[in-house]
Design a protein around this motif. Sequence first.
Motif, short mmCIF file in Angstrom:
data_model
loop_
_atom_site.label_atom_id
_atom_site.label_comp_id
_atom_site.label_asym_id
_atom_site.label_seq_id
_atom_site.Cartn_x
_atom_site.Cartn_y
_atom_site.Cartn_z
N GLY A 189 0.80 -1.21 0.00
CA GLY A 189 0.00 0.00 0.00
C GLY A 189 0.84 1.27 0.00
O GLY A 189 0.35 2.34 -0.33
N GLN A 190 2.12 1.14 0.36
CA GLN A 190 3.02 2.29 0.34
C GLN A 190 3.51 2.51 -1.08
O GLN A 190 4.07 1.61 -1.70
CB GLN A 190 4.21 2.06 1.27
CG GLN A 190 5.21 3.19 1.32
CD GLN A 190 4.59 4.49 1.76
OE1 GLN A 190 4.25 5.34 0.93
NE2 GLN A 190 4.41 4.64 3.07
N ARG A 191 3.30 3.71 -1.60
CA ARG A 191 3.65 4.01 -2.99
C ARG A 191 4.88 4.90 -3.11
O ARG A 191 5.29 5.26 -4.20
CB ARG A 191 2.47 4.69 -3.69
CG ARG A 191 1.23 3.82 -3.73
CD ARG A 191 0.08 4.53 -4.40
NE ARG A 191 -1.12 3.69 -4.44
CZ ARG A 191 -2.29 4.08 -4.95
NH1 ARG A 191 -2.42 5.29 -5.45
NH2 ARG A 191 -3.33 3.26 -4.94
N ARG A 192 5.44 5.30 -1.98
CA ARG A 192 6.60 6.18 -2.02
C ARG A 192 7.78 5.53 -1.30
O ARG A 192 7.59 4.63 -0.49
CB ARG A 192 6.27 7.52 -1.35
CG ARG A 192 5.20 8.32 -2.06
CD ARG A 192 4.70 9.46 -1.19
NE ARG A 192 4.02 8.96 0.00
CZ ARG A 192 3.55 9.74 0.97
NH1 ARG A 192 3.73 11.03 0.90
NH2 ARG A 192 2.92 9.22 2.00
N ALA A 193 8.96 6.00 -1.61
CA ALA A 193 10.14 5.52 -0.89
C ALA A 193 10.03 5.96 0.57
O ALA A 193 9.65 7.09 0.87
CB ALA A 193 11.41 6.08 -1.52
N VAL A 194 10.35 5.05 1.46
CA VAL A 194 10.26 5.33 2.90
C VAL A 194 11.66 5.68 3.41
O VAL A 194 12.62 4.94 3.19
CB VAL A 194 9.69 4.11 3.67
CG1 VAL A 194 9.72 4.37 5.17
CG2 VAL A 194 8.27 3.83 3.21
N GLN A 195 11.76 6.79 4.10
CA GLN A 195 13.03 7.22 4.69
C GLN A 195 12.99 6.96 6.20
O GLN A 195 12.09 7.44 6.88
CB GLN A 195 13.27 8.71 4.43
CG GLN A 195 13.39 9.03 2.94
CD GLN A 195 13.71 10.49 2.71
OE1 GLN A 195 14.56 11.05 3.41
NE2 GLN A 195 13.06 11.10 1.75
#
Length: 1017
Positions: free
Chosen positions: A954-960
């Motif tokens: 469900g996460q569509r962005r890079a996670v920092q």
Amino acid sequence: MQVVHASWWIDVHAPSPALALWAEDSATTLTPGRRGRPTGSSPHPYAVDQPALLALLGVTSAVGAPDAVELRLPTRGAAPLPSPELVRDDDPPSRGAVRPGRWRVPALVIGPERAHAVLSQLDPVAVTCGASVQHLLDLLAFADDLVGRGRFLPTVRVEGPYAVWRPVLTGPDTAWARALAAALPPSLLAATVDQDPLPLWSTAVDDLVDGAVRAAVGSRRPTLGRRGTATTRAWWAALTGPARPFVADEGAVTELAASLERWQRDALAGPVRAFFRLNEPPPDTDDDRWQLRFGLQTSDEQSLVAEAEDVWRAAGALPGLGRTVSEPQETFLAELGKAARLYPALDGALRTARPEALALDAQGAHGFLRDAAPTLATAGFGVQLPGWWSRPAARVGLKVTATPRAQPGAVGTAGRVGLGAIADFRYDVAIGDDTLTVDELSALAELKSPLVRLRGQWVELDPRRWEAALRMAGRRGELSVAELVRLGLGLDTEDGELPVTAVAAEGWLGDLLAGQAPERLEAGSAPADFQGTLRPYQLRGLSWLDFLGRVGIGGVLADDMGLGKTVQLLAWLAGSAGASATEGDGRSAVGPTLLICPMSLVGNWQREAERFTPTLRVHVHHGAERARGDAFAAAVAATDLVITTYAIAARDAAALRRIDWARVVVDEAQAIKNAATRQATAIRSIPARVRIAVTGTPVENRLADLWSILEFANPGLLGSAATFKKRYAEPIERHGDDEAAARLRRFTGPFVLRRLKTDRSIITELPEKLEMEVLTNLTAEQASLYQAVVDDMLAKIDASDGIERRGLVLATMTKLKQVCNHPAHFLRDGSPLPGRSGKLERLDEIVAEVLEAGERALLFTQYAEFGALLRSHLAGRFGREVLYLHGGVTKSAREAMVARFQSEGAWAPPLFVLSLRAGGTGLTLTAANHVVHVDRWWNPAVEDQATDRAFRIGQRRAVQVRKLVSAGTVEEKIAAMINSKRGLAARIVGTGESWLTELSTDDLADLLRLEAGAVVE
């Protein structure tokens, strides 16, 4: 802490909603007696009383009346929720549903005619303003700008009657007003239950404009004397005086209102308006006539247009407008008649039975483009011009061709080039980038037409400037690189002079002025002394830095947060133009680099340099025992990189100015965005051959900040602040001038490198999860507490054994981690948080960048009490709602928090503080793409589980992911142990910290010892 709020209060005796100002106080104690469920409206428990409110606002009661106002505010249980700017420790965030409650607050009620005066006296620096007051201050600035540009007209409100000024909104002003209306805080409507907010908001803008006009008139009140009727004179006296009401016969006032409405039709657009489109003569024909086509256009949607032919055929509904217009033909003729008052050439078309267009020769078309079109557009009519008219390529101007005399070598000799380098130049007459030949110049000189088709495109030949162009053609001379850039930006061109439309150059100067951006550079390779791998976009950034270094010109590295600005800078310093080139005695052949950063980042830079550039000699210039005088000069001579803080750089500016710096780098350059501060002035005074500013915040959206940062990187490049504001800041920010924005991007592009995570070319190069360890330093207070805990506990541990010893070890670890978090966490004394913790200072910087980017973050701590402190601090610091999940939250409240955080929209909370035990598993929080582990659990599996709340399906962005570690403490030593043996982490640390209890006293002492360099204050 006290926070001022505002609400619109409906006063039946006032012509407009009154303004109610009130305040909350964090020091107010919510007594048990106030926790009973309120019946009707109850006194607000946190509200500031009226005398304290007047003192806080710094205004006198003469401009308003102390009163009590009933508000509908979010309520949980029997207490109102504090505002996001004033989160309180006694607020039970997880118990009970939130509902609207009725509360009475002491307020300063200000009539609409006084709102401008009161808001103008508020100092947002001295007074903490809530979102509602901040919004009103934005409206105040908008109103003052409209009045300053004459965008207002007089009118009358029949009910009363009242004489008022009202704004005229067209073009960019309409778009700006819509943006402000969309940002309307709900708290501003707390006193207006079931009211439509937009009419109230519009009335507030009207009232502030009215107040701004009256303030501008001041004591210079013009009178009509004996002219006009008695009603007109009374209306005018009220219009230019301090009070709005006037006395007149009702019939006369109605007639005055009708007369004013007829007079103002040109400025106040209806649902549809006349539309004019200028068409060029058809190409490849002898027909040289221009066509001005007519039509109708919707006032609120400029893409909807009905041509004149459709208007004459219409029976009601108009194709292209998507709506029915009553009497479309009459409306069309009336609109053309109004436009004819401003553009008399339309009279000829209006004499025809069905006007559809007006034929113009070149002279007439030029007059329409130059004069009539802006006038009609300002008056609210729709105007569409040929696309080339707004481009510089349509203007005759000067093309500057330059050749630099010096060529760059190594950075060590870059002083021969740079912005002060001299270049030989030649002026040519050009249209856009195209230089005109001698034959073309002669032919054009004989033409009398102001518009000609040249090389397949239409261009303007302004007769007023043509002679000047001919005089300048072929002129030669010399200019500095900075002067060439300013010429291109028009900053050194006086109004009315022939503009420079193109700047071309050869060699390195040509590369620079052509926009030597990373995509134009070949990505090289990382230097041999760099211990790491650079991604392709980082290699292009390295090439950009190397190019600027070789030519001796400064720049702004403004990559988005998480794209690796630090490693790019370190790779640049370690390159062939950096520390690897040394003299025989060990000194750098290039010269030392001074790096200035916030205190919280000193340790991070020091350790990142050790990790990626181990051959780089680093010296930290900080603390009471820092080197001074000859000792400092000697330390610099034996060093490649000197790291210091903004505070020390400002304090030691005189000593720093005596060093021959090769480079000065400022990290988190927003610290010098205010050019007038003592700190910014001192840092700009430090000389260097190359200056680089590093910031993760977008500088192109705040042009005054861009000027300040580039003034550091390249002094004088953008001219004076006043000239830059006039030529670029105001046209772009307030009036949406696309041509000015494009010109500014073109000429500042070579000096500003900005890449975003949202760029496709960047996203494909980023990992799905980017983990980083962020080292922070202790303050002196933290270090003192840390050492006291170690000394006290080691003695006790050495004298104990068995279960008692294991308990003491674990207690020691807990206390030390609390000290690393914050002294207030360890002491539990309720003392204030700001300025006492290096870790909290760095967390503030990270959160600021997250909010600036419009993104969201999860903040994990293993201590519930510290989570409460974080929630209160962050909400007050940033004025945004902060959710907090801990073990005491009920299942239903937990689900409600998750749903709120996962929701979309501007009001969704951007920050979620979670205790590691309560929030580390079982949640899906993919609305966040930032995770911060504020304190470490020291079990990688547990931390990974917490991170996976955001990094999951469900996460569509890079996670920092950032893991905060206090440098020189037990936190850093255990983190290093885990990182070196992560594959064996489960066997090393098990499922918690029990393995620590088995260490010998000597091993514990070594582990707990506070290392040198842990403190940077």
